[in-house]
Scaffold this motif. Structure first.
Motif, PDB file in Angstrom:
ATOM      1  N   ALA A 156       0.835  -1.205   0.000  1.00 17.92           N
ATOM      2  CA  ALA A 156       0.000   0.000   0.000  1.00 17.92           C
ATOM      3  C   ALA A 156       0.869   1.255   0.000  1.00 17.92           C
ATOM      4  O   ALA A 156       0.552   2.235  -0.689  1.00 17.92           O
ATOM      5  CB  ALA A 156      -0.936  -0.013   1.207  1.00 17.92           C
ATOM      6  N   ALA A 157       1.951   1.237   0.752  1.00 14.50           N
ATOM      7  CA  ALA A 157       2.870   2.390   0.768  1.00 14.50           C
ATOM      8  C   ALA A 157       3.489   2.596  -0.614  1.00 14.50           C
ATOM      9  O   ALA A 157       3.611   3.725  -1.090  1.00 14.50           O
ATOM     10  CB  ALA A 157       3.946   2.196   1.832  1.00 14.50           C
ATOM     11  N   HIS A 217       2.119   1.749  -3.409  1.00 14.03           N
ATOM     12  CA  HIS A 217       1.024   2.254  -4.244  1.00 14.03           C
ATOM     13  C   HIS A 217       0.885   3.767  -4.069  1.00 14.03           C
ATOM     14  O   HIS A 217       0.759   4.504  -5.050  1.00 14.03           O
ATOM     15  CB  HIS A 217      -0.280   1.545  -3.890  1.00 14.03           C
ATOM     16  CG  HIS A 217      -1.458   2.075  -4.632  1.00 14.03           C
ATOM     17  ND1 HIS A 217      -1.745   1.714  -5.932  1.00 14.03           N
ATOM     18  CD2 HIS A 217      -2.417   2.965  -4.266  1.00 14.03           C
ATOM     19  CE1 HIS A 217      -2.824   2.357  -6.334  1.00 14.03           C
ATOM     20  NE2 HIS A 217      -3.258   3.121  -5.342  1.00 14.03           N
ATOM     21  N   LEU A 218       0.911   4.221  -2.830  1.00 16.45           N
ATOM     22  CA  LEU A 218       0.801   5.660  -2.562  1.00 16.45           C
ATOM     23  C   LEU A 218       1.989   6.410  -3.148  1.00 16.45           C
ATOM     24  O   LEU A 218       1.821   7.491  -3.720  1.00 16.45           O
ATOM     25  CB  LEU A 218       0.692   5.918  -1.055  1.00 16.45           C
ATOM     26  CG  LEU A 218       0.641   7.389  -0.638  1.00 16.45           C
ATOM     27  CD1 LEU A 218      -0.551   8.099  -1.287  1.00 16.45           C
ATOM     28  CD2 LEU A 218       0.573   7.490   0.879  1.00 16.45           C
ATOM     29  N   THR A 267       8.357   1.048   5.709  1.00 17.90           N
ATOM     30  CA  THR A 267       7.432   0.419   6.646  1.00 17.90           C
ATOM     31  C   THR A 267       8.183  -0.037   7.889  1.00 17.90           C
ATOM     32  O   THR A 267       9.380  -0.312   7.852  1.00 17.90           O
ATOM     33  CB  THR A 267       6.723  -0.803   6.029  1.00 17.90           C
ATOM     34  OG1 THR A 267       7.697  -1.746   5.620  1.00 17.90           O
ATOM     35  CG2 THR A 267       5.857  -0.408   4.858  1.00 17.90           C
ATOM     36  N   LEU A 278      -3.193  10.425  -0.960  1.00 16.88           N
ATOM     37  CA  LEU A 278      -3.503   9.669   0.255  1.00 16.88           C
ATOM     38  C   LEU A 278      -5.009   9.616   0.479  1.00 16.88           C
ATOM     39  O   LEU A 278      -5.572   8.553   0.744  1.00 16.88           O
ATOM     40  CB  LEU A 278      -2.807  10.268   1.474  1.00 16.88           C
ATOM     41  CG  LEU A 278      -3.141   9.615   2.815  1.00 16.88           C
ATOM     42  CD1 LEU A 278      -2.706   8.161   2.841  1.00 16.88           C
ATOM     43  CD2 LEU A 278      -2.505  10.389   3.953  1.00 16.88           C
ATOM     44  N   GLU A 319      -6.701   7.607  -2.600  1.00 16.11           N
ATOM     45  CA  GLU A 319      -6.328   6.199  -2.745  1.00 16.11           C
ATOM     46  C   GLU A 319      -6.489   5.400  -1.465  1.00 16.11           C
ATOM     47  O   GLU A 319      -6.130   4.216  -1.429  1.00 16.11           O
ATOM     48  CB  GLU A 319      -4.874   6.092  -3.228  1.00 16.11           C
ATOM     49  CG  GLU A 319      -4.619   6.720  -4.581  1.00 16.11           C
ATOM     50  CD  GLU A 319      -5.353   6.015  -5.702  1.00 16.11           C
ATOM     51  OE1 GLU A 319      -5.382   4.768  -5.709  1.00 16.11           O
ATOM     52  OE2 GLU A 319      -5.906   6.702  -6.577  1.00 16.11           O
ATOM     53  N   SER A 320      -7.040   5.982  -0.414  1.00 17.76           N
ATOM     54  CA  SER A 320      -7.119   5.277   0.874  1.00 17.76           C
ATOM     55  C   SER A 320      -7.922   3.981   0.774  1.00 17.76           C
ATOM     56  O   SER A 320      -7.525   2.954   1.339  1.00 17.76           O
ATOM     57  CB  SER A 320      -7.676   6.187   1.965  1.00 17.76           C
ATOM     58  OG  SER A 320      -8.998   6.578   1.656  1.00 17.76           O
ATOM     59  N   MET A 372      -5.795   1.401  -0.942  1.00 25.49           N
ATOM     60  CA  MET A 372      -4.733   0.937  -0.059  1.00 25.49           C
ATOM     61  C   MET A 372      -5.266  -0.038   0.990  1.00 25.49           C
ATOM     62  O   MET A 372      -4.621  -1.053   1.279  1.00 25.49           O
ATOM     63  CB  MET A 372      -4.035   2.137   0.574  1.00 25.49           C
ATOM     64  CG  MET A 372      -3.280   2.956  -0.447  1.00 25.49           C
ATOM     65  SD  MET A 372      -2.719   4.595   0.048  1.00 25.49           S
ATOM     66  CE  MET A 372      -2.315   4.441   1.732  1.00 25.49           C
ATOM     67  N   ILE A 400      -5.736  -3.325  -0.671  1.00 26.24           N
ATOM     68  CA  ILE A 400      -4.455  -4.009  -0.885  1.00 26.24           C
ATOM     69  C   ILE A 400      -4.077  -4.806   0.361  1.00 26.24           C
ATOM     70  O   ILE A 400      -3.690  -5.974   0.281  1.00 26.24           O
ATOM     71  CB  ILE A 400      -3.346  -2.993  -1.256  1.00 26.24           C
ATOM     72  CG1 ILE A 400      -3.580  -2.451  -2.670  1.00 26.24           C
ATOM     73  CG2 ILE A 400      -1.962  -3.618  -1.127  1.00 26.24           C
ATOM     74  CD1 ILE A 400      -2.702  -1.275  -3.043  1.00 26.24           C
TER      75      ILE A 400
END
Length: 113
Positions: A27-28, A30-31, A54, A92, A95-96, A99, A102
């Motif tokens: 997810a990170a 992706h962001l 992460t 952010l 796309e939350s 995410m 995901i």
């Protein structure tokens, strides 16, 4: 009739945690990709400085130039089409849900195994 069950709770919890951590990392990333589409672009230095990191179940995306924060917060500056201030905050928010999905998909996949 007799039924026997084996409880694998600790193994399931460990697999779930590992999958959630993998999901947070994805997810990170992706962001980071979404924000790179909007980051102000002059020479590409700011865009290239972006990293996703992460630590367990916490993820972060950051840009590491001396002007990254100012570029993010200065709403009056002009940018090329498609490039904007709030280049991290906007993606952010937008796309939350993606995410979260995901992360959820990684957990579902681990629990099926």
């Amino acid at each position: 009739m007799t039924v026997r069950m084996t409880w694998n709770g600790p193994q399931v919890q460990a697999a779930e945690r590992e999958a959630a951590e993998r999901g947070v990392a994805l997810a990170a990333e992706h962001l980071l990709g979404a924000s790179r589409q909007r980051v102000p672009l002059e020479e590409g230095t700011l865009e290239r400085s972006g990293v996703a990191s992460t630590d367990g179940l916490e993820g972060a995306v950051s840009y590491d130039t001396v002007y990254a924060v100012r570029q993010h917060e200065e709403l009056t500056w002009r940018h090329d089409p498609g490039r904007t201030a709030k280049y991290l905050e906007g993606p952010l928010e937008e796309e939350s849900a993606v995410m979260l999905e995901i992360v959820a998909a990684q957990i579902r996949r681990a629990l099926r195994s």
